[in-house]
Design a protein around this motif. Structure first.
Motif, PDB file in Angstrom:
ATOM      1  N   ASN A 157       1.125  -0.986   0.039  1.00  0.00           N
ATOM      2  CA  ASN A 157      -0.393  -0.009   0.059  1.00  0.00           C
ATOM      3  C   ASN A 157       0.761   0.878  -0.012  1.00  0.00           C
ATOM      4  N   LEU A 158       0.620   2.393  -1.002  1.00  0.00           N
ATOM      5  CA  LEU A 158       1.371   3.716  -0.911  1.00  0.00           C
ATOM      6  C   LEU A 158       0.465   4.978  -1.589  1.00  0.00           C
ATOM      7  N   ARG A 159       1.132   5.951  -1.467  1.00  0.00           N
ATOM      8  CA  ARG A 159       0.041   6.678  -1.206  1.00  0.00           C
ATOM      9  C   ARG A 159       1.519   7.758  -1.853  1.00  0.00           C
ATOM     10  N   SER A 160       1.102   8.753  -1.704  1.00  0.00           N
ATOM     11  CA  SER A 160       2.219  10.330  -2.023  1.00  0.00           C
ATOM     12  C   SER A 160       1.651  11.250  -2.767  1.00  0.00           C
ATOM     13  N   VAL A 161       1.812  12.342  -2.041  1.00  0.00           N
ATOM     14  CA  VAL A 161       1.791  14.028  -2.771  1.00  0.00           C
ATOM     15  C   VAL A 161       2.563  14.215  -3.026  1.00  0.00           C
ATOM     16  N   PHE A 162       2.486  15.339  -4.398  1.00  0.00           N
ATOM     17  CA  PHE A 162       3.578  15.502  -4.517  1.00  0.00           C
ATOM     18  C   PHE A 162       3.018  17.709  -4.716  1.00  0.00           C
ATOM     19  N   VAL A 163       4.279  18.528  -4.293  1.00  0.00           N
ATOM     20  CA  VAL A 163       3.587  19.996  -4.295  1.00  0.00           C
ATOM     21  C   VAL A 163       4.585  20.444  -5.732  1.00  0.00           C
ATOM     22  N   GLN A 164       4.237  21.266  -6.745  1.00  0.00           N
ATOM     23  CA  GLN A 164       5.077  22.218  -7.067  1.00  0.00           C
ATOM     24  C   GLN A 164       4.973  23.758  -8.037  1.00  0.00           C
ATOM     25  N   ALA A 165       5.843  24.524  -7.551  1.00  0.00           N
ATOM     26  CA  ALA A 165       5.284  26.382  -7.663  1.00  0.00           C
ATOM     27  C   ALA A 165       6.188  26.782  -9.055  1.00  0.00           C
ATOM     28  N   THR A 166       5.165  27.332 -10.374  1.00  0.00           N
ATOM     29  CA  THR A 166       6.029  27.345 -10.924  1.00  0.00           C
ATOM     30  C   THR A 166       5.748  28.533 -11.644  1.00  0.00           C
ATOM     31  N   ALA A 167       6.952  29.001 -12.280  1.00  0.00           N
ATOM     32  CA  ALA A 167       6.976  29.956 -12.619  1.00  0.00           C
ATOM     33  C   ALA A 167       6.843  30.211 -14.763  1.00  0.00           C
ATOM     34  N   ALA A 168       6.692  30.894 -15.194  1.00  0.00           N
ATOM     35  CA  ALA A 168       6.562  30.821 -16.397  1.00  0.00           C
ATOM     36  C   ALA A 168       6.326  32.546 -17.331  1.00  0.00           C
ATOM     37  N   TYR A 169       7.674  32.562 -18.586  1.00  0.00           N
ATOM     38  CA  TYR A 169       7.366  33.986 -18.964  1.00  0.00           C
ATOM     39  C   TYR A 169       7.688  34.019 -20.678  1.00  0.00           C
ATOM     40  N   ALA A 170       6.921  34.798 -21.254  1.00  0.00           N
ATOM     41  CA  ALA A 170       6.818  34.714 -22.631  1.00  0.00           C
ATOM     42  C   ALA A 170       8.246  36.024 -22.696  1.00  0.00           C
ATOM     43  N   ILE A 171       9.210  34.986 -23.869  1.00  0.00           N
ATOM     44  CA  ILE A 171       9.987  35.949 -24.130  1.00  0.00           C
ATOM     45  C   ILE A 171       9.674  36.996 -25.662  1.00  0.00           C
ATOM     46  N   THR A 172       8.866  36.104 -25.913  1.00  0.00           N
ATOM     47  CA  THR A 172       7.994  36.830 -27.646  1.00  0.00           C
ATOM     48  C   THR A 172       6.495  36.281 -27.265  1.00  0.00           C
ATOM     49  N   PRO A 173       6.382  36.716 -28.494  1.00  0.00           N
ATOM     50  CA  PRO A 173       4.550  35.691 -28.695  1.00  0.00           C
ATOM     51  C   PRO A 173       5.121  34.446 -28.899  1.00  0.00           C
ATOM     52  N   GLN A 174       6.327  34.242 -29.259  1.00  0.00           N
ATOM     53  CA  GLN A 174       6.520  32.912 -30.215  1.00  0.00           C
ATOM     54  C   GLN A 174       7.179  31.662 -28.670  1.00  0.00           C
ATOM     55  N   LEU A 175       8.173  32.369 -28.142  1.00  0.00           N
ATOM     56  CA  LEU A 175       8.614  32.133 -27.728  1.00  0.00           C
ATOM     57  C   LEU A 175       8.850  32.052 -26.514  1.00  0.00           C
ATOM     58  N   SER A 176       8.297  31.116 -24.936  1.00  0.00           N
ATOM     59  CA  SER A 176       8.494  31.171 -23.670  1.00  0.00           C
ATOM     60  C   SER A 176       8.938  30.056 -22.745  1.00  0.00           C
ATOM     61  N   VAL A 177       8.980  30.545 -21.597  1.00  0.00           N
ATOM     62  CA  VAL A 177      10.070  28.856 -21.098  1.00  0.00           C
ATOM     63  C   VAL A 177       9.692  28.982 -19.166  1.00  0.00           C
ATOM     64  N   GLY A 178       9.576  28.439 -19.241  1.00  0.00           N
ATOM     65  CA  GLY A 178       9.137  28.423 -17.900  1.00  0.00           C
ATOM     66  C   GLY A 178      10.316  27.707 -16.725  1.00  0.00           C
ATOM     67  N   ALA A 179       9.926  26.937 -15.228  1.00  0.00           N
ATOM     68  CA  ALA A 179      10.740  26.517 -14.244  1.00  0.00           C
ATOM     69  C   ALA A 179       9.419  26.186 -13.093  1.00  0.00           C
ATOM     70  N   GLY A 180       9.752  25.179 -12.374  1.00  0.00           N
ATOM     71  CA  GLY A 180       8.968  24.417 -11.364  1.00  0.00           C
ATOM     72  C   GLY A 180       9.764  23.820 -10.624  1.00  0.00           C
ATOM     73  N   LEU A 181       9.609  24.275  -8.719  1.00  0.00           N
ATOM     74  CA  LEU A 181      10.097  23.920  -7.606  1.00  0.00           C
ATOM     75  C   LEU A 181       9.172  22.531  -6.766  1.00  0.00           C
ATOM     76  N   VAL A 182       9.311  21.964  -7.422  1.00  0.00           N
ATOM     77  CA  VAL A 182       8.474  20.114  -7.509  1.00  0.00           C
ATOM     78  C   VAL A 182       9.356  19.665  -5.361  1.00  0.00           C
ATOM     79  N   MET A 183       8.305  19.569  -5.049  1.00  0.00           N
ATOM     80  CA  MET A 183       8.569  18.871  -3.409  1.00  0.00           C
ATOM     81  C   MET A 183       7.696  17.410  -3.736  1.00  0.00           C
ATOM     82  N   LEU A 184       8.327  16.333  -3.212  1.00  0.00           N
ATOM     83  CA  LEU A 184       7.562  15.257  -2.503  1.00  0.00           C
ATOM     84  C   LEU A 184       7.298  15.323  -0.871  1.00  0.00           C
TER      85      LEU A 184
END
Length: 439
Positions: A157-184
């Motif tokens: 029997n196993l259970r798990s919960v992950f949480v993630q905080a994310t920030a994203a930015y569109a450098i141009t209308p065609q290109l975007s980047v993002g990063a998330g901090l993930v925690m078990l």
């Protein structure tokens, strides 16, 4: 099911034959609760829209769940809140090697993964901030009393919960980047198995129960999205490896003969499991305003998981036996996914998809807690908009695993006799439902 008589085994024999597998499944529990995206216990159930499209999402920006699939795509996703849940219904059977008594069916238990995401930012702006919680892995299996592999596993029997905080930015209308901090954020395991030792006059063997909670561990999720036109989007993402660690798991032994108290004195265990990183690439193609097609490929770095090493705070199987090791020798695993979405009316959208996941477990290395195999899946889904800001998502996923067999000769030649020979067959059905609110 027939219950076979068990010969008496000395502690010395037990050490050589069984101690290596006493905590064997604990590692798979951690793996299942940690963040793999192909093979193992994985049933991709994050975001109902994505599930309905075969688990695609790296090249898409459907909603706030893009935080999980590709943080870069999140910059183009609508703001809002969503929450959803699924009911995973596994059916696993086992036929012992060389047996003529038919197959055994597990007492499978349904599990209920969930996910929720919220995304903030200006409606037409360049940035997004988000937060998500999800349970990508979970399992509850109970093998019938007396089954042939009871000395490897009886219950899990196993259970798990992950949480993630994310920030994203569109450098141009065609290109975007993002990063998330993930925690078990939360993970607990409960593993049980029999030990082939019986007290004088007792009909029940020594029984081991292993329970523990995973330490909080951090990882990250990176992504880039490129939109050369309104009809095409290309995404890549990388999810980091995490070393899951149970630092003070509990060992509980019942029906232990008094004469073996010193040989089985351990009450706690410590284990670290190297979990894989994940590379993903995806395409989103929009032939028309109503039709969306998606293609994803995932590479999961399971090859960093070669051995499973446990240490104990006392003896476990004999004087001086305070550690155990088991071969895993996992291999990297690929998965390919295809999905489609069609907007039937302004308020009603249909989805469908399929996928093929390759197993990370080599032949002769299959364990009862991870009866893994190459698998093919089919999905379907819908969205119904209740109003201009509210709606309901539905999904259904079916996975069919190829039969997976291993003989006793295979186990002997691989040095994996701490598991059981036979043939496994698995299917999983997963209905799901979700609600969303647009900001």
């Amino acid at each position: 099911m027939a219950v076979h008589l068990t010969p008496r085994i000395t502690p010395t024999h037990f050490h050589h034959m069984q101690v290596k597998s006493l905590l064997l499944a604990g590692g798979a529990l951690l793996a299942a609760s940690s963040g793999a995206y192909a093979s193992g216990f994985q049933v991709g159930l994050t975001g109902q829209k994505n599930v309905g499209m075969g688990g695609t999402g790296t090249g898409l920006y459907l909603d706030q769940a893009s935080q999980f699939y590709n943080p870069g795509a999140f910059a183009f996703a609508p703001t809002g809140f969503q929450v959803g849940g699924n009911m995973a219904i596994p059916r696993i059977s086992f036929r012992p090697d060389g047996a003529d008594q038919g197959q055994r069916t597990l007492q499978n238990k349904n599990v209920f993964p969930f996910s929720g995401f919220v995304g903030f930012g200006p409606k037409e702006g360049k940035w997004r901030l988000g937060l998500g919680a999800y349970t990508p892995f979970g399992s509850e299996l109970h093998y019938a009393q007396g089954w042939e592999g009871r000395y490897s596993l009886t219950d899990i029997n196993l259970r798990s919960v992950f949480v993630q905080a994310t920030a994203a930015y569109a450098i141009t209308p065609q290109l975007s980047v993002g990063a998330g901090l993930v925690m078990l954020a939360y993970g607990d395991v409960d593993l049980q198995r029999d030990v082939p030792i019986q007290a004088q006059g007792s009909a029940a063997p020594l029984h081991a129960q292993l329970t523990g909670k995973a330490d909080h561990k951090l990882g990250y999720n990176l992504g880039v999205m490129f939109k050369p036109s309104d009809k095409l989007s290309v995404g890549i993402s990388y999810r980091s490896a995490i070393d899951a660690h149970v630092s003070s798991g509990d060992v509980t032994l019942t029906n232990r003969p008094a004469s073996l108290a010193s040989s089985f004195s351990a009450t706690q265990f410590d284990v670290t499991l190297p979990l894989p990183d994940v590379y993903s690439v995806g395409l989103g193609i929009r032939p028309s305003d109503k039709l969306l097609l998606a293609f994803d490929a995932n590479l999961v770095g399971w090859s960093r998981y070669q051995n499973l090493q446990f240490t104990y705070n006392g003896n476990l199987g004999g004087a001086g036996v305070t550690s155990s090791s088991s071969k895993r020798e996992y291999q990297d695993a690929l998965a390919f996914r295809v999905g489609a979405q069609y907007k039937v009316t302004d308020k009603f959208t249909l989805r469908a998809g399929t996928f093929y996941d390759f197993s990370c477990v080599r032949d002769g290395f299959v364990t009862p807690e991870t009866p893994d195999a190459d698998r093919i899946g089919a999905t379907a889904g819908f969205t119904y908009e209740i109003g201009s800001r509210f709606g309901i998502d539905g999904s259904f996923l079916f996975e069919d695993f190829r039969k997976r067999s291993q003989t006793q000769d295979d186990l002997i030649s691989n040095g994996t006799t701490d598991r059981v020979a036979g043939t496994y067959k698995t299917t999983i059905s997963v209905p799901g439902v979700g609600l969303y609110v647009k900001f």
